[in-house]
Design an enzyme around this catalytic site. Sequence first.
Site, PDB file in Angstrom:
ATOM      1  N   GLU A   1      28.290  21.424  33.148  1.00 22.02           N
ATOM      2  CA  GLU A   1      27.452  22.632  33.056  1.00 22.02           C
ATOM      3  C   GLU A   1      26.153  22.309  32.324  1.00 22.02           C
ATOM      4  O   GLU A   1      26.165  21.654  31.279  1.00 22.02           O
ATOM      5  CB  GLU A   1      28.230  23.717  32.309  1.00 22.02           C
TER       6      GLU A   1
ATOM      7  N   PHE B   1      28.266  29.185  18.002  1.00 22.96           N
ATOM      8  CA  PHE B   1      28.719  29.465  19.373  1.00 22.96           C
ATOM      9  C   PHE B   1      30.118  30.076  19.357  1.00 22.96           C
ATOM     10  O   PHE B   1      30.412  31.014  20.086  1.00 22.96           O
ATOM     11  CB  PHE B   1      28.807  28.175  20.197  1.00 22.96           C
TER      12      PHE B   1
ATOM     13  N   ASP C   1      26.388  39.341  29.561  1.00 20.32           N
ATOM     14  CA  ASP C   1      26.277  40.218  28.390  1.00 20.32           C
ATOM     15  C   ASP C   1      24.856  40.735  28.298  1.00 20.32           C
ATOM     16  O   ASP C   1      23.907  39.971  28.486  1.00 20.32           O
ATOM     17  CB  ASP C   1      26.574  39.431  27.103  1.00 20.32           C
TER      18      ASP C   1
ATOM     19  N   SER D   1      33.577  18.526  36.316  1.00 16.45           N
ATOM     20  CA  SER D   1      32.346  19.250  36.630  1.00 16.45           C
ATOM     21  C   SER D   1      31.546  19.384  35.333  1.00 16.45           C
ATOM     22  O   SER D   1      32.092  19.211  34.235  1.00 16.45           O
ATOM     23  CB  SER D   1      32.651  20.606  37.265  1.00 16.45           C
TER      24      SER D   1
ATOM     25  N   HIS E   1      35.813  20.784  32.870  1.00 14.13           N
ATOM     26  CA  HIS E   1      34.440  21.258  33.052  1.00 14.13           C
ATOM     27  C   HIS E   1      33.730  21.073  31.710  1.00 14.13           C
ATOM     28  O   HIS E   1      34.062  21.745  30.732  1.00 14.13           O
ATOM     29  CB  HIS E   1      34.474  22.740  33.458  1.00 14.13           C
TER      30      HIS E   1
HETATM   31  P1  FAD Z   1      34.657  40.159  32.995  1.00 12.26           P
HETATM   32  O1  FAD Z   1      35.668  39.347  33.707  1.00 12.26           O
HETATM   33  O2  FAD Z   1      34.085  41.316  33.712  1.00 12.26           O
HETATM   34  O3  FAD Z   1      35.324  40.626  31.615  1.00 12.26           O
HETATM   35  C1  FAD Z   1      34.511  41.150  30.571  1.00 12.26           C
HETATM   36  C2  FAD Z   1      35.372  41.995  29.648  1.00 12.26           C
HETATM   37  O4  FAD Z   1      35.717  43.220  30.299  1.00 12.26           O
HETATM   38  C3  FAD Z   1      36.717  41.371  29.258  1.00 12.26           C
HETATM   39  O5  FAD Z   1      37.012  41.785  27.946  1.00 12.26           O
HETATM   40  C4  FAD Z   1      37.698  41.971  30.254  1.00 12.26           C
HETATM   41  O6  FAD Z   1      39.019  42.010  29.746  1.00 12.26           O
HETATM   42  C5  FAD Z   1      37.109  43.367  30.412  1.00 12.26           C
HETATM   43  N1  FAD Z   1      37.344  43.965  31.745  1.00 12.26           N
HETATM   44  C6  FAD Z   1      37.250  43.346  32.951  1.00 12.26           C
HETATM   45  N2  FAD Z   1      37.526  44.213  33.944  1.00 12.26           N
HETATM   46  C7  FAD Z   1      37.787  45.409  33.344  1.00 12.26           C
HETATM   47  C8  FAD Z   1      38.111  46.699  33.825  1.00 12.26           C
HETATM   48  N3  FAD Z   1      38.256  46.948  35.143  1.00 12.26           N
HETATM   49  N4  FAD Z   1      38.307  47.695  32.915  1.00 12.26           N
HETATM   50  C9  FAD Z   1      38.172  47.476  31.589  1.00 12.26           C
HETATM   51  N5  FAD Z   1      37.861  46.260  31.080  1.00 12.26           N
HETATM   52  C10 FAD Z   1      37.661  45.250  31.941  1.00 12.26           C
HETATM   53  N6  FAD Z   1      27.089  34.279  30.175  1.00 12.26           N
HETATM   54  C11 FAD Z   1      25.803  34.313  30.619  1.00 12.26           C
HETATM   55  O7  FAD Z   1      25.044  35.207  30.230  1.00 12.26           O
HETATM   56  N7  FAD Z   1      25.336  33.366  31.487  1.00 12.26           N
HETATM   57  C12 FAD Z   1      26.109  32.371  31.953  1.00 12.26           C
HETATM   58  O8  FAD Z   1      25.651  31.538  32.731  1.00 12.26           O
HETATM   59  C13 FAD Z   1      27.467  32.309  31.512  1.00 12.26           C
HETATM   60  N8  FAD Z   1      28.299  31.348  31.961  1.00 12.26           N
HETATM   61  C14 FAD Z   1      29.610  31.355  31.569  1.00 12.26           C
HETATM   62  C15 FAD Z   1      30.468  30.380  32.086  1.00 12.26           C
HETATM   63  C16 FAD Z   1      31.801  30.336  31.697  1.00 12.26           C
HETATM   64  C17 FAD Z   1      32.711  29.295  32.282  1.00 12.26           C
HETATM   65  C18 FAD Z   1      32.299  31.300  30.748  1.00 12.26           C
HETATM   66  C19 FAD Z   1      33.729  31.241  30.297  1.00 12.26           C
HETATM   67  C20 FAD Z   1      31.453  32.256  30.236  1.00 12.26           C
HETATM   68  C21 FAD Z   1      30.107  32.307  30.636  1.00 12.26           C
HETATM   69  N9  FAD Z   1      29.222  33.280  30.174  1.00 12.26           N
HETATM   70  C22 FAD Z   1      27.905  33.303  30.603  1.00 12.26           C
HETATM   71  C23 FAD Z   1      29.679  34.304  29.221  1.00 12.26           C
HETATM   72  C24 FAD Z   1      30.139  35.579  29.919  1.00 12.26           C
HETATM   73  O9  FAD Z   1      29.084  36.176  30.623  1.00 12.26           O
HETATM   74  C25 FAD Z   1      30.669  36.540  28.847  1.00 12.26           C
HETATM   75  O10 FAD Z   1      31.835  36.036  28.283  1.00 12.26           O
HETATM   76  C26 FAD Z   1      30.827  37.983  29.294  1.00 12.26           C
HETATM   77  O11 FAD Z   1      31.049  38.781  28.132  1.00 12.26           O
HETATM   78  C27 FAD Z   1      32.043  38.216  30.204  1.00 12.26           C
HETATM   79  O12 FAD Z   1      31.822  37.770  31.466  1.00 12.26           O
HETATM   80  P2  FAD Z   1      33.073  37.734  32.500  1.00 12.26           P
HETATM   81  O13 FAD Z   1      32.535  37.341  33.793  1.00 12.26           O
HETATM   82  O14 FAD Z   1      34.198  36.974  31.937  1.00 12.26           O
HETATM   83  O15 FAD Z   1      33.423  39.297  32.499  1.00 12.26           O
END
Ligand code: FAD
Length: 280
Positions: free
Chosen positions: A12, A211, A103, A10, A261
């Site tokens: 991105e 990055f 973020d 895939s 990916h």
């Molecule tokens: P989460 O899974 O919610 O985790 C975030 C943090 O919170 C982690 O440290 C986790 O351990 C902690 N956490 C989770 N649940 C809890 C809880 N219940 N209590 C306490 N702590 C908790 N960013 C963008 O802005 N746009 C994009 O398009 C984008 N695409 C991405 C694609 C991929 C494949 C990846 C790996 C990252 C991407 N990101 C993108 C970055 C991502 O948004 C950041 O890494 C963000 O900080 C975390 O998103 P997440 O969905 O992993 O968050």
Amino acid sequence: MSDSTTPAFSLEFFPPRDLAGQERLVRAAKQMLAIQPKYVSVTFGAGGSTRAGTADAVRTLRNLGCDAAPHLSCVGASRQDLRDILQAYKNEGVRRVVALRGDLPSGMGGDAGELRYANELVSFIREETGDWFHIEVAAYPEMHPQASSPSADLDHFVAKVNAGADAAITQYFFNADAYFDFVDRAQAKGVRVPIVPGIMPITNHTQLLRFSEMCGAEVPRWIRLRLAEFGDDKASIRAFGVDVVTELCQNLLDNGAPGLHFYTLNHADAPLAVWKELAV
Ligand code: FAD
């Protein structure tokens, strides 16, 4: 890709910001159709891109014949915002989404939104749209930079899967052992969905270090030293990058990764060069 034993590739992309960027996206996507990607995805919010930019790029890529998945982050959004976005994608026939927390732009503070973490977004998508979307979530073999510990981060990953994610894409890494260790630990906690390694091509020394600093990916010392030695010699950086990344990808596929990916950064050359070297 026709069967579950064939690795699925895939790709991105990010939403272009101007006409030249739009042309670059279309050119890269067309070149990369050779890989027969299972799907392509488009980032959201990263680097100031807008919701409309993501939706437009998804439309462009779908018009080229790709199964395209918008990324959707819940940070700063209300439930109604998210509901509207999901409904709009549903109306267009989009069947995949990459669900993220996202973020807040650094130093800007502001409204964190109604959902705090990605697992809540996954639950929300399932509540609102049932099984309509195939949902991917993010995974961090080297730990998310804000996590309190690797085991807490793993538990949070498992919560996202249990909330209804169908698959995961990892943050990029250059140490395959971190990926295998993460997959083993996730499987020991009952995770059965595919965890697909995210692959970052190496083409630009400064950009890679920037990055990696931001997202908490480790660039091994030997790679940093080799890149520093190449200086401005782009051709050598590229050739070295293709070798290193191809070896990483081959190792991952040979040892059970379900696919790859590629973070294309809207350029086809480096991912294509790697793909051509792979024995799959
Ligand atoms: P989460 O899974 O919610 O985790 C975030 C943090 O919170 C982690 O440290 C986790 O351990 C902690 N956490 C989770 N649940 C809890 C809880 N219940 N209590 C306490 N702590 C908790 N960013 C963008 O802005 N746009 C994009 O398009 C984008 N695409 C991405 C694609 C991929 C494949 C990846 C790996 C990252 C991407 N990101 C993108 C970055 C991502 O948004 C950041 O890494 C963000 O900080 C975390 O998103 P997440 O969905 O992993 O968050």
